[in-house]
Design a protein around this motif. Structure first.
Motif, mmCIF file in Angstrom:
data_model
loop_
_atom_site.group_PDB
_atom_site.id
_atom_site.type_symbol
_atom_site.label_atom_id
_atom_site.label_comp_id
_atom_site.label_asym_id
_atom_site.label_seq_id
_atom_site.Cartn_x
_atom_site.Cartn_y
_atom_site.Cartn_z
ATOM 1 N N LYS A 1 14.669 67.491 68.464
ATOM 2 C CA LYS A 1 13.717 66.403 68.627
ATOM 3 C C LYS A 1 14.503 65.091 68.785
ATOM 4 N N ASP B 1 14.430 60.639 69.065
ATOM 5 C CA ASP B 1 13.734 59.367 68.824
ATOM 6 C C ASP B 1 14.594 58.236 69.385
ATOM 7 N N SER C 1 11.377 52.651 74.454
ATOM 8 C CA SER C 1 11.252 53.559 73.295
ATOM 9 C C SER C 1 10.737 54.898 73.804
ATOM 10 N N LEU D 1 9.956 59.386 72.584
ATOM 11 C CA LEU D 1 9.930 60.503 71.642
ATOM 12 C C LEU D 1 10.068 61.802 72.426
ATOM 13 N N ASN E 1 6.751 55.299 65.410
ATOM 14 C CA ASN E 1 7.122 55.498 64.002
ATOM 15 C C ASN E 1 6.778 56.921 63.532
ATOM 16 N N ARG E 2 7.098 57.932 64.351
ATOM 17 C CA ARG E 2 6.731 59.296 63.986
ATOM 18 C C ARG E 2 7.911 60.114 63.431
ATOM 19 N N LEU E 3 9.114 59.869 63.968
ATOM 20 C CA LEU E 3 10.258 60.634 63.512
ATOM 21 C C LEU E 3 11.140 59.806 62.573
ATOM 22 N N ALA F 1 8.080 65.538 69.400
ATOM 23 C CA ALA F 1 7.811 64.912 68.106
ATOM 24 C C ALA F 1 7.026 65.828 67.180
#
Length: 629
Positions: free
Chosen positions: A365, A367, A422, A424, A376-378, A427
């Motif tokens: 995964k 980020d 940014s 992901l 702001n998930r990982l 995720a």
């Protein structure tokens, strides 16, 4: 052979005077036929009216006997032609009693059979591998119509006997010529093990002929004083007992076996009349191995009619036999022949069940974010609004502002004032209980790149082996069960209560699981073992659905023939299931080899092997050594 000739006489009497059978019966036996069928031979009895059917088998020789109680015989008196039709060697039928018609089927060997009652017919189905034969029937057939294999009553035979190859069936009740008798029993002659005789007579007295048979066989043969007759015939290479029976039949005589193996030759009428004057005797014959009640039908079939009776005493497991003194020894010997120790078979089964599961999981995964824009998930990022003064150098004076909380996981910061980036990758993907977790972080200019690696490899192996063993008698089913009874709760939502409201009611049922072995063995004449086997292995497993449990079952049902002590595989099953799951960044995850860097891959392989082995052993009788001086 005397029983056959006496039965032929009864056939002629019953056919000539059916009214002699007596009143008060509803059934009528009108014809008997032998038909080929798929995998079996059928004996069809044309029957009209209501009767009671009883059947039993006899050994040495193998016979199937069927009695029709409350019936009279209307079928023509036709002798069987001697052809072996699928194991049926001969068929005899007669008015056995005033209210009973008896049909006797001579077989090569005792086999499984079924009796079916249909409209106007009774069908006896006997298993056979040979079904290519012509039909036989007791009904006369017009020669113009044909009917291969059917034998009709011809005109009386001439005084000069025809050659054996051209012998026709004689009129029932009349004495058979020697060559005719031998022709009808040529299959018995081919299978007989008795010494063979070649002899020629030209007007020889019957007493001299019997004396010659006595000298050749070494038996004692007594001729009654009123027996007379001349014999003119030539016999070539025939078993002596069959030739002796043919000579007696040609003269209207029969031989009665006395104690000690002595033959008494007399007229058939005299033998039948003598049984009515001989006093009766009652004996108690104890039965060792069989149940006395099970032997009553077979023994009742051979005692003298109507003076002989057989009654079973369950308390002492014995037979109370009443018969004429000249026959009671033969009946007792017959009972001893039936009361044999049933051999036992010890059966060892082995059930092997192997369940193997291989799991391989690998995933990465990513980020990518900056201080002003990120998901702001990982990676959990601090919230500046929660900053508080903190003494970082421990001098007692706060010298920095440090956030005390992070942004919530669903918080996304987007900077609209300038260029930023940014991202992901994967995720939401996750490896359950990973064996390896690795985090890699690096700075790319104003951005932070964080990589999460998760990996897992697991092997689950279950090896279950069960070895049930059981011992049983020949031809008797046996079962062994080792396991648990699992309680299963059943909810009934529609169960009414006393007040009329429907309140759920719970009941508990028990489901049997474990190792189950059912075997029915049969020992053949050459000491092989024919077995009907049911082997089962079952277990309970928690189900992911709302029913609570599932039952995993592996079983095999088979019929197999093996030698004593031989191990045979009666069931083998291998089930392999492979499941591959792949998720990741489009296009990149499909790259060869490098694609594993941009996604999650999961491979699960399940392999189940089932093997059932069985080994039978015949348990022989223990031989007690004899003691001598």
């Amino acid at each position: 052979m005397k029983h056959i000739t006496l039965l032929v006489a009864c056939l002629a009497l019953a056919a000539a005077s059916p009214a002699l059978a007596g009143p008060g019966r509803d059934g009528e036996v009108r014809a008997v036929r032998v038909l080929p069928a798929s995998g079996k031979v059928e004996v069809v009895i044309d029957l009209q009216g209501a009767v009671e059917i009883r059947d039993f088998t006899l050994a040495s020789p193998a016979r199937l006997v069927i009695d029709f109680l409350g019936a009279r015989l209307l079928a023509p008196a036709t002798l069987y032609d001697g052809q072996n039709r699928g194991g049926v060697r001969n068929i005899r039928y007669a008015q056995f009693r005033p209210d009973t018609v008896r049909v006797v089927i001579d077989l090569d060997a005792l086999k499984d059979y079924q009796i079916q009652r249909r409209e106007g017919q009774v069908r006896v189905q006997i298993g056979s591998e040979r079904t290519a034969f012509a039909t036989w029937t007791s009904q006369p057939v017009d020669p113009a119509v044909g009917g291969a294999g059917r034998t009709a009553l011809p005109a009386p035979t001439p005084a000069v006997p025809a050659p054996a190859a051209e012998v026709t069936t004689p009129t029932a009740g009349a004495p058979l010529a020697i060559d005719q008798y031998l022709a009808l029993h040529r299959r018995e002659a081919a299978q007989s093990q008795a010494p063979r005789i070649t002899v020629t007579w030209d007007g020889a007295d019957i007493a001299e002929v019997t004396a010659g048979f006595a000298a050749f066989s070494g038996r004692t043969i007594i001729v009654s004083k009123n027996v007379t007759g001349k014999v003119t015939a030539e016999i070539k290479n025939q078993p002596w007992d069959l030739a002796f029976a043919a000579v007696l039949e040609s003269q209207g005589l029969a031989a009665q076996t006395l104690p000690g193996g002595i033959f008494n030759v007399a007229n058939k009428v005299d033998l039948a009349r003598s049984d009515s004057t001989v006093p009766v005797e009652t004996r108690l014959v104890r039965v060792n191995y069989a149940r006395a009640s099970s032997l009553v039908p077979a023994v009742s079939a051979i005692v003298s009619k109507p003076r002989g009776t057989v009654v079973a005493d369950s308390g002492s497991n014995a037979l109370v036999i009443t018969d004429v003194q000249t026959r009671i020894n033969q009946v007792e010997e017959f009972v001893r022949g039936l009361d044999l120790r049933t051999p036992q078979v010890s059966i060892l089964a082995k059930i092997i069940f192997v369940d193997r599961t291989d799991i391989e999981d690998l995933g990465l995964k990513y980020d990518l974010g900056s201080a002003t824009q990120f998901f702001n998930r990982l990676v959990q990022r601090p919230d500046p609004s929660t900053a508080k003064p903190v003494d970082t150098n421990l001098d007692g004076i706060p010298d920095a502002l440090v956030p005390t909380a992070n942004f919530t996981p669903d918080k996304t910061i987007v900077d609209l004032g300038g260029n930023s980036l940014s991202a992901l990758g994967n995720a939401t993907s996750q490896v359950a209980d990973p064996a390896l977790e690795l985090i890699f972080s690096t700075a790319l200019g104003n951005f932070d790149l964080t990589t999460f690696l998760q990996a897992l490899q697991r092997v689950d192996l279950a090896d279950i082996q069960a070895e049930p063993s059981i011992t049983t008698l020949d031809n008797r089913p046996a079962e062994i069960l080792v396991g648990d009874k699992v309680p299963i709760r059943v909810i009934d939502l529609s169960a009414p209560t006393a007040g009329g409201a429907n309140v759920p009611r719970a009941t508990v049922n028990f489901q049997q699981t474990g190792i189950n072995l059912k075997v029915t063995p049969h020992i053949t004449a050459n000491r092989q073992i024919l077995m009907e086997v049911h082997a089962e292995n079952s277990s309970v497993k928690a189900a992911p659905v709302d029913i609570g449990f599932t039952f995993q079952t592996q079983q095999a049902d088979n019929q197999i023939l093996v030698s004593d002590g031989e191990t045979a595989v009666i069931g083998g099953l291998t089930v392999t299931s492979v499941t591959v799951t792949k998720s990741g960044i489009p296009f990149l995850v499909d790259l060869p080899i490098l694609g594993k860097l941009f996604g999650f891959t999961s491979q699960t392989e399940e392999r189940r092997d089932l093997l059932i082995l069985i080994t039978p052993h015949i348990i022989d009788d223990l031989v007690t050594p004899s003691t001598g001086n």
